[in-house]
Design a protein around this motif. Structure first.
Motif, PDB file in Angstrom:
ATOM      1  N   ILE A  42      44.275  18.346  65.750  1.00 27.31           N
ATOM      2  CA  ILE A  42      44.736  17.762  64.490  1.00 27.31           C
ATOM      3  C   ILE A  42      46.239  17.511  64.593  1.00 27.31           C
ATOM      4  CG2 ILE A  42      45.210  19.977  63.382  1.00 27.31           C
ATOM      5  CD1 ILE A  42      44.129  18.818  60.772  1.00 27.31           C
ATOM      6  N   GLU A  76      50.805  17.186  55.152  1.00 24.66           N
ATOM      7  CA  GLU A  76      49.530  16.496  55.389  1.00 24.66           C
ATOM      8  C   GLU A  76      48.479  17.475  55.914  1.00 24.66           C
ATOM      9  OE1 GLU A  76      51.194  12.015  56.525  1.00 24.66           O
ATOM     10  OE2 GLU A  76      50.741  13.485  58.104  1.00 24.66           O
ATOM     11  N   LEU A  77      48.887  18.328  56.830  1.00 26.43           N
ATOM     12  CA  LEU A  77      47.935  19.289  57.399  1.00 26.43           C
ATOM     13  C   LEU A  77      47.456  20.269  56.338  1.00 26.43           C
ATOM     14  CD1 LEU A  77      49.439  20.111  60.908  1.00 26.43           C
ATOM     15  CD2 LEU A  77      47.839  18.316  60.264  1.00 26.43           C
ATOM     16  N   LYS A  78      48.377  20.735  55.509  1.00 24.48           N
ATOM     17  CA  LYS A  78      47.996  21.696  54.464  1.00 24.48           C
ATOM     18  C   LYS A  78      47.075  21.058  53.425  1.00 24.48           C
ATOM     19  CE  LYS A  78      52.382  23.056  54.163  1.00 24.48           C
ATOM     20  NZ  LYS A  78      53.632  23.731  53.714  1.00 24.48           N
ATOM     21  N   SER A  79      47.260  19.760  53.186  1.00 24.63           N
ATOM     22  CA  SER A  79      46.401  19.085  52.201  1.00 24.63           C
ATOM     23  C   SER A  79      44.974  18.966  52.698  1.00 24.63           C
ATOM     24  CB  SER A  79      46.961  17.692  51.881  1.00 24.63           C
ATOM     25  OG  SER A  79      46.815  16.813  52.985  1.00 24.63           O
ATOM     26  N   ARG A  80      44.779  19.038  54.027  1.00 25.80           N
ATOM     27  CA  ARG A  80      43.433  18.908  54.598  1.00 25.80           C
ATOM     28  C   ARG A  80      42.629  20.199  54.501  1.00 25.80           C
ATOM     29  NH1 ARG A  80      44.445  15.391  60.165  1.00 25.80           N
ATOM     30  NH2 ARG A  80      46.069  14.015  59.311  1.00 25.80           N
ATOM     31  N   GLY A  94      41.781  21.543  51.803  1.00 24.93           N
ATOM     32  CA  GLY A  94      40.767  21.280  50.782  1.00 24.93           C
ATOM     33  C   GLY A  94      41.091  21.806  49.407  1.00 24.93           C
ATOM     34  N   SER A 107      39.849  22.544  45.191  1.00 23.96           N
ATOM     35  CA  SER A 107      40.800  21.726  44.429  1.00 23.96           C
ATOM     36  C   SER A 107      40.781  22.090  42.947  1.00 23.96           C
ATOM     37  CB  SER A 107      40.473  20.237  44.610  1.00 23.96           C
ATOM     38  OG  SER A 107      39.150  19.970  44.167  1.00 23.96           O
ATOM     39  N   VAL A 130      45.659  26.334  57.716  1.00 23.00           N
ATOM     40  CA  VAL A 130      45.328  25.164  58.542  1.00 23.00           C
ATOM     41  C   VAL A 130      44.841  25.618  59.909  1.00 23.00           C
ATOM     42  CG1 VAL A 130      46.257  23.120  59.704  1.00 23.00           C
ATOM     43  CG2 VAL A 130      46.976  23.664  57.369  1.00 23.00           C
ATOM     44  N   LYS A 142      41.407  27.150  59.823  1.00 19.50           N
ATOM     45  CA  LYS A 142      40.350  26.163  59.623  1.00 19.50           C
ATOM     46  C   LYS A 142      40.097  25.345  60.885  1.00 19.50           C
ATOM     47  CE  LYS A 142      38.864  22.367  56.619  1.00 19.50           C
ATOM     48  NZ  LYS A 142      39.146  21.581  55.401  1.00 19.50           N
TER      49      LYS A 142
END
Length: 336
Positions: A215, A221-225, A227, A274, A307, A310
């Protein structure tokens, strides 16, 4: 032009072990780039390929426009490299160490004195310039090592776990120097054991898993993935049955999009969602109604630790030490 352009790089030892399977990187000039991975994932092997210390089995690598196989000397002239272990001569003074580095890198004689003074000031060692470095603290030795890597003003600096073993104060001081160097336009390639370090310093990060880039993106951006936010719930000294019951209630609540977003811990459960802030209290009510005693709960934003967990399925080990190439008798070819 990209500062570093690596395409489908792989390295296989003569015994058949793949240290790096498929790494592709495109790092623009001036970027502060972080390279993360579990111990043994291939971080140090990759960085040694990029600095021409190892020859890749497959793929292409260009650093500052120079091919690492066809033009290794040109690559070395254009980079600074700070390895995991400091490379300073402890019998020399701070000034002598930097002077030696300037001479080794071909800094013109007429410019050396000024360059040495600039670097001593940059790393806050001017007051101890005439002291032998064997008497320096670990943090001072690291700072001196940074200065020697910058002797020839390279457009790219590779930092392989530069703050490992330092106390927080010394680590923060090095962070300031790295930021200052990057603000001057220097591209920085950083591997680190500290996820907070990558979060604070890096514009973009790639995570390596089993020799491949899993990734990439900015820290946010990584932290937003991940979830969503993470709801952490602690129970009162739960046994295995109570933990399983809490897990089942969390699944039935519909708060998480999948069971993968629900994790059992030693003393409760974590739920990534979320809707954690909006509907997390509904889950707390359900747990209490089932007779489970809640001793604590917290809703937090995801971190790079989340991150990493995951992506790799394991927690980041800040105490490990990667040495993929050092102990092998069947090492790959070194670029001459």
């Amino acid at each position: 032009m990209s500062a570093i352009d690596a395409q489908h790089v792989a390295l296989t030892y003569s015994d058949g072990t793949q240290a790096v399977k498929d790494v592709s990187l495109d790092i623009p000039e001036g970027e502060f780039f972080g390279f993360l991975g579990a111990n043994g994932a291939g971080k140090t092997t990759t960085i040694k390929i990029l600095v021409t210390l190892l020859k890749p089995s497959e793929g292409t690598v260009s650093v500052n426009g120079h091919d690492v196989i066809a033009e290794p000397r040109e690559v070395r002239k254009s980079i600074g490299y700070m390895a995991q272990e400091t490379s300073i001569d402890e019998e020399l003074t701070a000034r002598e160490n930097i002077s030696f580095a300037c001479e080794a890198y071909g800094v013109p004689r007429s410019e050396r004195a000024n360059r040495v003074d600039e670097l001593l000031e940059l790393v806050d060692l001017k007051d101890v310039a005439e002291k032998r470095s064997k008497d320096f603290s670990g943090g001072m030795k690291k700072r001196l090592d940074v200065a020697t890597a910058l002797a020839h003003e390279p457009p790219i600096v590779f930092l392989d776990e530069p703050t490992t073993g330092l106390d927080p104060k010394a680590r923060n001081r090095l962070w300031d120097y790295f930021k200052r160097i990057n603000e001057r336009g220097t591209t920085i390639f950083l591997t680190t054991q500290y996820l907070e370090e990558a979060d604070q310093l890096c514009e973009r990060i790639s995570v390596l898993k089993d020799g491949e880039v899993a990734i990439s993106g900015s820290p946010n951006e990584l932290k937003s993935r991940v979830g969503g936010d993470i709801l952490e719930i602690e129970l009162d000294d739960p046994n295995e049955r109570e933990l399983d019951e809490a897990y089942d209630i969390a699944v039935k609540s519909g708060l998480a999009n999948s069971t993968d977003a629900i994790e059992q811990t030693e003393d409760g459960i974590n739920v990534t969602s979320s809707e954690a802030r909006r509907h997390g209290t509904d889950l707390l009510v359900s747990l209490r109604n089932a007779g489970l005693t809640i001793t604590g709960f917290n809703v937090r934003r995801p971190t790079l630790d989340d991150v990493f967990l995951k992506v790799t399925g394991e927690e980041y080990d800040a105490d490990g030490d990667e040495r993929e190439t050092d102990d092998r008798t069947s090492a790959p070819e070194v670029v001459q």
